[in-house]
Design a protein around this motif. Sequence first.
Motif, PDB file in Angstrom:
ATOM      1  N   MET A   1     -89.603 -46.616 -27.091  1.00  9.82           N
ATOM      2  CA  MET A   1     -90.941 -47.059 -26.711  1.00  9.82           C
ATOM      3  C   MET A   1     -90.833 -48.538 -26.294  1.00  9.82           C
ATOM      4  O   MET A   1     -91.696 -49.347 -26.794  1.00  9.82           O
ATOM      5  N   SER A   2     -89.747 -48.961 -25.726  1.00  7.29           N
ATOM      6  CA  SER A   2     -89.652 -50.309 -25.362  1.00  7.29           C
ATOM      7  C   SER A   2     -90.442 -50.687 -24.205  1.00  7.29           C
ATOM      8  O   SER A   2     -90.724 -51.996 -23.841  1.00  7.29           O
ATOM      9  N   GLN A   3     -90.841 -49.768 -23.543  1.00  6.34           N
ATOM     10  CA  GLN A   3     -91.423 -50.263 -21.946  1.00  6.34           C
ATOM     11  C   GLN A   3     -92.808 -50.645 -22.354  1.00  6.34           C
ATOM     12  O   GLN A   3     -93.385 -50.260 -22.927  1.00  6.34           O
ATOM     13  N   PRO A   4     -93.460 -51.501 -21.373  1.00  4.18           N
ATOM     14  CA  PRO A   4     -94.741 -52.032 -21.525  1.00  4.18           C
ATOM     15  C   PRO A   4     -95.561 -50.845 -21.193  1.00  4.18           C
ATOM     16  O   PRO A   4     -95.534 -49.928 -20.259  1.00  4.18           O
ATOM     17  N   ALA A  93     -86.147 -41.343 -35.170  1.00  6.42           N
ATOM     18  CA  ALA A  93     -86.438 -41.527 -33.646  1.00  6.42           C
ATOM     19  C   ALA A  93     -86.222 -39.896 -33.056  1.00  6.42           C
ATOM     20  O   ALA A  93     -87.002 -39.533 -32.310  1.00  6.42           O
ATOM     21  N   LEU A  94     -85.221 -38.947 -33.499  1.00  3.75           N
ATOM     22  CA  LEU A  94     -85.093 -37.785 -33.185  1.00  3.75           C
ATOM     23  C   LEU A  94     -86.140 -36.979 -33.484  1.00  3.75           C
ATOM     24  O   LEU A  94     -86.702 -36.010 -32.500  1.00  3.75           O
ATOM     25  N   SER A 132     -92.142 -51.783 -33.735  1.00  3.26           N
ATOM     26  CA  SER A 132     -91.641 -51.243 -32.374  1.00  3.26           C
ATOM     27  C   SER A 132     -91.891 -49.681 -31.865  1.00  3.26           C
ATOM     28  O   SER A 132     -91.499 -49.342 -30.782  1.00  3.26           O
ATOM     29  N   ARG A 133     -92.531 -49.403 -32.880  1.00  2.00           N
ATOM     30  CA  ARG A 133     -93.212 -47.937 -32.586  1.00  2.00           C
ATOM     31  C   ARG A 133     -94.548 -47.731 -32.865  1.00  2.00           C
ATOM     32  O   ARG A 133     -95.090 -47.300 -33.919  1.00  2.00           O
ATOM     33  N   PRO A 134     -95.334 -47.735 -31.709  1.00  2.00           N
ATOM     34  CA  PRO A 134     -96.931 -47.551 -32.126  1.00  2.00           C
ATOM     35  C   PRO A 134     -97.059 -46.101 -32.338  1.00  2.00           C
ATOM     36  O   PRO A 134     -98.145 -45.794 -32.696  1.00  2.00           O
ATOM     37  N   ASP A 135     -96.114 -45.392 -32.128  1.00  2.00           N
ATOM     38  CA  ASP A 135     -96.527 -43.817 -32.221  1.00  2.00           C
ATOM     39  C   ASP A 135     -96.123 -43.616 -33.847  1.00  2.00           C
ATOM     40  O   ASP A 135     -96.705 -42.573 -34.435  1.00  2.00           O
TER      41      ASP A 135
END
Length: 402
Positions: A1-4, A93-94, A132-135
């Motif tokens: 989820m690196s995109q803004p 991640a998976l 790095s993972r808002p989810d």
Amino acid sequence: MSQPPESFVIRDARKIDARGVQDHCWIAVRDGVIVAIGTDDAAPAPESDDIPDEFSNLPVIDAAGRIMTPGYIDIHAHGAWGAAFDDGPDAIALARAGHMTHGTTRQVLSLITNPIDTMCANLGTVRRLMPSRPDILGAHLEGPFLALARKGAHDPDCLRDPVPELVDRLLSAADGCLRQITIAPELDHGIDAIRRFAAAGVVPAVGHCSADYETAVRAFNAGASIMTHMFNAMNGLHHREPGPIPAAVEDPRVTIELINDGFHVQNPMVSLAFGFAPHRTAFVTDAMAATDCPDGHYRLGALDVNVVDGHARLVSNNAIAGSTLVLERAVSRAVLELGISPVDAVEAATLTPAKAFGFDRPNDVTGAPVGLLAPGFAADVLLLDPATWQVQSVWCDGRRCV
């Protein structure tokens, strides 16, 4: 989820969240946050809709009448797609990708009972991933403070009494990422541990227990405010031995987890649970690594599991070993098979789990609140097929994921 986070408009959707149903609805999103919402009563064509001019420069997604809900929030799951949340960053991640595909935009990662050193290391992994993972909302420890008689699919050799030294070790290893911990309150140090975790900002959950009613009441008064997968791995309802379930049902502070797969809890009891505790029942999956995978042999920590017809059981004693459920299925079967209202079913997978941790308000974990489609809330949005309730499009924190 690196995109803004993105900015966009979704139009002509049937919005369903805990506040009700709106047809021909549009929402506007700026930088990952919902900034406005409205309706086009006449459902006009895209080139003539009633979206305010201030959003006219934003890309428009035409929902074409599909259902639009908040992203689903699972506060109790262990893995998917052959990967477990205990098995490191790549596995996390998976497994998260597996649940995201089915609309679970935010997840508390449940870690199973292991040696204390392993559990501390796994907490550290979750903590390092979160920025790095808002989810990822944090971790849930399902163990090691469980009753031996109600251990379910947890390794009995790793179960412990929650003495203060172990509580402190886990809190230190978590470094603020621990959201929830399941505790059998009847253990010698159970009530004391509940107080200690609650004082540290962790939500203790009553579960995997043989607690009587009075002990469960003490646990909730000490700070526990979740019941781990009600009916499963606990003493059930009895007219002369009420046990922990009535203590949770009667306490308005308590969120009640429920595995709505028709196997862990059969349909009449799912319906009964909604009557027990309206607006406090949270659908959870308790999903293991075999979720969204073929039947076969799998591992749950150090234990061997067979999955047959989608149902997971330990090889050693045939005990239920988690589920292969996804929240997409829990919500769809609630609406299409059980006749639960769409608003209530969606609430059980969105606002109710968010409330369990205060994520329905601005907070340090999610930033913007989650659980509703409303101005000021994070743009966690699903578009669903109105006939099947299958997830077709997913945004998390304003980022297109599916």
